[in-house]
Design a protein around this motif. Structure first.
Motif, PDB file in Angstrom:
ATOM      1  N   GLN A   1       0.802  -1.298  -0.156  1.00  0.00           N
ATOM      2  CA  GLN A   1       0.025   0.039  -0.052  1.00  0.00           C
ATOM      3  C   GLN A   1       0.854   1.233  -0.087  1.00  0.00           C
ATOM      4  O   GLN A   1       1.951   1.178   0.553  1.00  0.00           O
ATOM      5  CB  GLN A   1      -0.794   0.022   1.143  1.00  0.00           C
ATOM      6  CG  GLN A   1      -2.248  -0.829   1.154  1.00  0.00           C
ATOM      7  CD  GLN A   1      -3.090  -0.487   2.148  1.00  0.00           C
ATOM      8  OE1 GLN A   1      -2.808  -0.286   3.281  1.00  0.00           O
ATOM      9  NE2 GLN A   1      -4.557  -0.520   1.822  1.00  0.00           N
ATOM     10  N   LEU A   2       0.696   2.272  -0.821  1.00  0.00           N
ATOM     11  CA  LEU A   2       1.104   3.554  -0.653  1.00  0.00           C
ATOM     12  C   LEU A   2       0.088   4.709  -0.482  1.00  0.00           C
ATOM     13  O   LEU A   2      -0.908   4.383  -1.144  1.00  0.00           O
ATOM     14  CB  LEU A   2       1.659   3.918  -2.097  1.00  0.00           C
ATOM     15  CG  LEU A   2       3.194   3.097  -2.476  1.00  0.00           C
ATOM     16  CD1 LEU A   2       2.821   1.711  -2.700  1.00  0.00           C
ATOM     17  CD2 LEU A   2       3.884   3.891  -3.757  1.00  0.00           C
ATOM     18  N   VAL A   3       0.182   5.314   0.236  1.00  0.00           N
ATOM     19  CA  VAL A   3      -1.001   6.191   0.553  1.00  0.00           C
ATOM     20  C   VAL A   3      -0.538   7.770   0.805  1.00  0.00           C
ATOM     21  O   VAL A   3       0.574   7.929   1.645  1.00  0.00           O
ATOM     22  CB  VAL A   3      -1.589   6.115   2.186  1.00  0.00           C
ATOM     23  CG1 VAL A   3      -2.787   6.807   2.421  1.00  0.00           C
ATOM     24  CG2 VAL A   3      -2.223   4.559   1.959  1.00  0.00           C
ATOM     25  N   GLU A   4      -0.748   8.519  -0.021  1.00  0.00           N
ATOM     26  CA  GLU A   4      -0.346   9.891  -0.247  1.00  0.00           C
ATOM     27  C   GLU A   4      -1.218  10.691   0.716  1.00  0.00           C
ATOM     28  O   GLU A   4      -2.624  10.489   0.967  1.00  0.00           O
ATOM     29  CB  GLU A   4      -0.379  10.469  -1.403  1.00  0.00           C
ATOM     30  CG  GLU A   4       0.334   9.750  -2.558  1.00  0.00           C
ATOM     31  CD  GLU A   4      -0.474   8.512  -3.380  1.00  0.00           C
ATOM     32  OE1 GLU A   4      -0.137   8.233  -4.551  1.00  0.00           O
ATOM     33  OE2 GLU A   4      -1.629   8.252  -2.909  1.00  0.00           O
ATOM     34  N   SER A   5      -0.813  11.887   1.155  1.00  0.00           N
ATOM     35  CA  SER A   5      -1.304  12.687   2.014  1.00  0.00           C
ATOM     36  C   SER A   5      -0.580  14.058   1.967  1.00  0.00           C
ATOM     37  O   SER A   5       0.379  14.306   1.289  1.00  0.00           O
ATOM     38  CB  SER A   5      -1.613  12.365   3.518  1.00  0.00           C
ATOM     39  OG  SER A   5      -0.334  12.313   3.888  1.00  0.00           O
ATOM     40  N   GLY A   6      -1.417  15.157   2.153  1.00  0.00           N
ATOM     41  CA  GLY A   6      -0.750  16.590   2.085  1.00  0.00           C
ATOM     42  C   GLY A   6      -1.142  17.422   0.888  1.00  0.00           C
ATOM     43  O   GLY A   6      -0.834  18.694   0.819  1.00  0.00           O
ATOM     44  N   GLY A   7      -1.813  16.970   0.131  1.00  0.00           N
ATOM     45  CA  GLY A   7      -2.485  17.655  -1.010  1.00  0.00           C
ATOM     46  C   GLY A   7      -3.618  18.821  -0.549  1.00  0.00           C
ATOM     47  O   GLY A   7      -4.004  18.755   0.555  1.00  0.00           O
TER      48      GLY A   7
ATOM     49  N   TYR B   1      12.917  -0.726  -3.157  1.00  0.00           N
ATOM     50  CA  TYR B   1      12.806  -0.118  -4.621  1.00  0.00           C
ATOM     51  C   TYR B   1      13.108   1.532  -4.534  1.00  0.00           C
ATOM     52  O   TYR B   1      12.714   2.126  -3.417  1.00  0.00           O
ATOM     53  CB  TYR B   1      11.352  -0.305  -4.861  1.00  0.00           C
ATOM     54  CG  TYR B   1      10.895  -1.668  -5.053  1.00  0.00           C
ATOM     55  CD1 TYR B   1       9.882  -2.257  -4.064  1.00  0.00           C
ATOM     56  CD2 TYR B   1      11.474  -2.582  -5.781  1.00  0.00           C
ATOM     57  CE1 TYR B   1       9.457  -3.497  -3.880  1.00  0.00           C
ATOM     58  CE2 TYR B   1      10.872  -3.957  -5.953  1.00  0.00           C
ATOM     59  CZ  TYR B   1       9.995  -4.426  -4.830  1.00  0.00           C
ATOM     60  OH  TYR B   1       9.732  -5.696  -4.781  1.00  0.00           O
ATOM     61  N   ASP B   2      13.652   1.833  -5.575  1.00  0.00           N
ATOM     62  CA  ASP B   2      13.526   3.455  -5.959  1.00  0.00           C
ATOM     63  C   ASP B   2      12.351   3.937  -5.807  1.00  0.00           C
ATOM     64  O   ASP B   2      11.229   3.311  -6.312  1.00  0.00           O
ATOM     65  CB  ASP B   2      14.236   3.791  -6.922  1.00  0.00           C
ATOM     66  CG  ASP B   2      15.815   3.635  -6.845  1.00  0.00           C
ATOM     67  OD1 ASP B   2      16.462   3.677  -7.928  1.00  0.00           O
ATOM     68  OD2 ASP B   2      16.352   3.174  -5.961  1.00  0.00           O
TER      69      ASP B   2
ATOM     70  N   ALA C   1       5.027   6.398  -6.177  1.00  0.00           N
ATOM     71  CA  ALA C   1       5.014   5.115  -7.010  1.00  0.00           C
ATOM     72  C   ALA C   1       6.462   4.786  -6.937  1.00  0.00           C
ATOM     73  O   ALA C   1       7.410   5.566  -6.541  1.00  0.00           O
ATOM     74  CB  ALA C   1       4.743   5.368  -8.072  1.00  0.00           C
ATOM     75  N   THR C   2       6.932   3.402  -7.068  1.00  0.00           N
ATOM     76  CA  THR C   2       7.952   2.979  -7.417  1.00  0.00           C
ATOM     77  C   THR C   2       8.516   3.653  -8.848  1.00  0.00           C
ATOM     78  O   THR C   2       7.792   3.660  -9.549  1.00  0.00           O
ATOM     79  CB  THR C   2       8.186   1.545  -7.231  1.00  0.00           C
ATOM     80  OG1 THR C   2       7.169   1.098  -8.454  1.00  0.00           O
ATOM     81  CG2 THR C   2       7.923   1.083  -5.976  1.00  0.00           C
ATOM     82  N   CYS C   3       9.741   3.759  -8.680  1.00  0.00           N
ATOM     83  CA  CYS C   3      10.553   4.524 -10.032  1.00  0.00           C
ATOM     84  C   CYS C   3      11.026   3.267 -10.820  1.00  0.00           C
ATOM     85  O   CYS C   3      12.403   3.111 -10.716  1.00  0.00           O
ATOM     86  CB  CYS C   3      11.449   5.472  -9.502  1.00  0.00           C
ATOM     87  SG  CYS C   3      10.742   7.110  -9.020  1.00  0.00           S
ATOM     88  N   GLY C   4      10.032   2.461 -11.253  1.00  0.00           N
ATOM     89  CA  GLY C   4      10.738   1.229 -12.073  1.00  0.00           C
ATOM     90  C   GLY C   4       9.784  -0.057 -11.688  1.00  0.00           C
ATOM     91  O   GLY C   4       9.132   0.080 -10.733  1.00  0.00           O
TER      92      GLY C   4
ATOM     93  N   TRP D   1       1.485   2.130  -7.198  1.00  0.00           N
ATOM     94  CA  TRP D   1       1.188   3.117  -7.242  1.00  0.00           C
ATOM     95  C   TRP D   1       0.257   3.367  -6.087  1.00  0.00           C
ATOM     96  O   TRP D   1      -0.520   2.604  -5.623  1.00  0.00           O
ATOM     97  CB  TRP D   1       0.298   3.527  -8.413  1.00  0.00           C
ATOM     98  CG  TRP D   1       1.027   3.680  -9.643  1.00  0.00           C
ATOM     99  CD1 TRP D   1       1.520   2.311 -10.376  1.00  0.00           C
ATOM    100  CD2 TRP D   1       1.772   4.443 -10.350  1.00  0.00           C
ATOM    101  NE1 TRP D   1       2.144   2.764 -11.612  1.00  0.00           N
ATOM    102  CE2 TRP D   1       2.456   4.045 -11.532  1.00  0.00           C
ATOM    103  CE3 TRP D   1       1.788   5.935 -10.108  1.00  0.00           C
ATOM    104  CZ2 TRP D   1       3.129   4.884 -12.531  1.00  0.00           C
ATOM    105  CZ3 TRP D   1       2.409   6.842 -10.845  1.00  0.00           C
ATOM    106  CH2 TRP D   1       2.938   6.494 -12.184  1.00  0.00           C
ATOM    107  N   GLY D   2       0.042   4.785  -5.601  1.00  0.00           N
ATOM    108  CA  GLY D   2      -0.793   5.128  -4.655  1.00  0.00           C
ATOM    109  C   GLY D   2      -2.101   5.551  -5.369  1.00  0.00           C
ATOM    110  O   GLY D   2      -1.892   5.762  -6.672  1.00  0.00           O
ATOM    111  N   PRO D   3      -3.118   6.096  -4.552  1.00  0.00           N
ATOM    112  CA  PRO D   3      -4.321   6.605  -5.239  1.00  0.00           C
ATOM    113  C   PRO D   3      -4.344   7.984  -5.586  1.00  0.00           C
ATOM    114  O   PRO D   3      -5.188   8.350  -6.415  1.00  0.00           O
ATOM    115  CB  PRO D   3      -5.339   6.378  -4.056  1.00  0.00           C
ATOM    116  CG  PRO D   3      -4.538   6.481  -2.679  1.00  0.00           C
ATOM    117  CD  PRO D   3      -3.161   5.642  -3.021  1.00  0.00           C
ATOM    118  N   GLY D   4      -3.266   8.741  -5.163  1.00  0.00           N
ATOM    119  CA  GLY D   4      -3.029   9.869  -5.497  1.00  0.00           C
ATOM    120  C   GLY D   4      -3.657  11.155  -4.737  1.00  0.00           C
ATOM    121  O   GLY D   4      -4.638  10.704  -3.915  1.00  0.00           O
TER     122      GLY D   4
END
Length: 119
Positions: free
Chosen positions: A3-9, A32-33, A101-104, A109-112
């Motif tokens: 899971q990738l979870v973005e925040s702060g937007g 992963y990068d 996201a992972t760079c490669g 990916w996160g949901p954005g």
């Protein structure tokens, strides 16, 4: 489970700043990068910045798109398994949904998180 979870937007005025965070679970950053991508309204997704988190912190390399060089800074905290994007001097053209996201491969990916810069 990865899971990738973005925040702060959010909404900010031209010239303002925001700090995006990406909390990662399911793998360690040193596997992963990592990076940030964005998709402006009506446009294709583009790479913003990547950091070589697979290397030791003193060897971390970074990449920035020309459009954000000098204004955005990517960083990571291995203890928190979190990646950050500090954005300063924001412009209306920075408005987009920002994805962690992972760079490669493998591509995770996160949901954005949406960023809107008002003029």
């Amino acid at each position: 489970e990865v899971q990738l979870v973005e925040s702060g937007g959010g909404l900010v005025q031209t010239g303002g700043s925001l700090r995006l965070s990406c909390a990662v679970s399911g793998f360690s950053l040193n596997e992963y990068d990592m990076g940030w991508f964005r998709q402006p309204p009506g446009k294709e997704r583009e790479e913003v910045s990547c950091i070589s988190t697979t290397l030791s912190p003193d060897l971390h390399g970074t990449y920035y798109a020309d459009s954000v060089k000098g204004r955005f800074t990517i960083s990571s905290d291995s203890a928190k398994n979190t990646v950050y994007l500090q954005m300063t001097n924001l412009k209306p053209e920075d408005s987009a949904v920002y994805y962690c996201a992972t760079c490669g491969s493998p591509f995770y990916w996160g949901p954005g998180t949406p960023v809107t810069v008002s003029s």
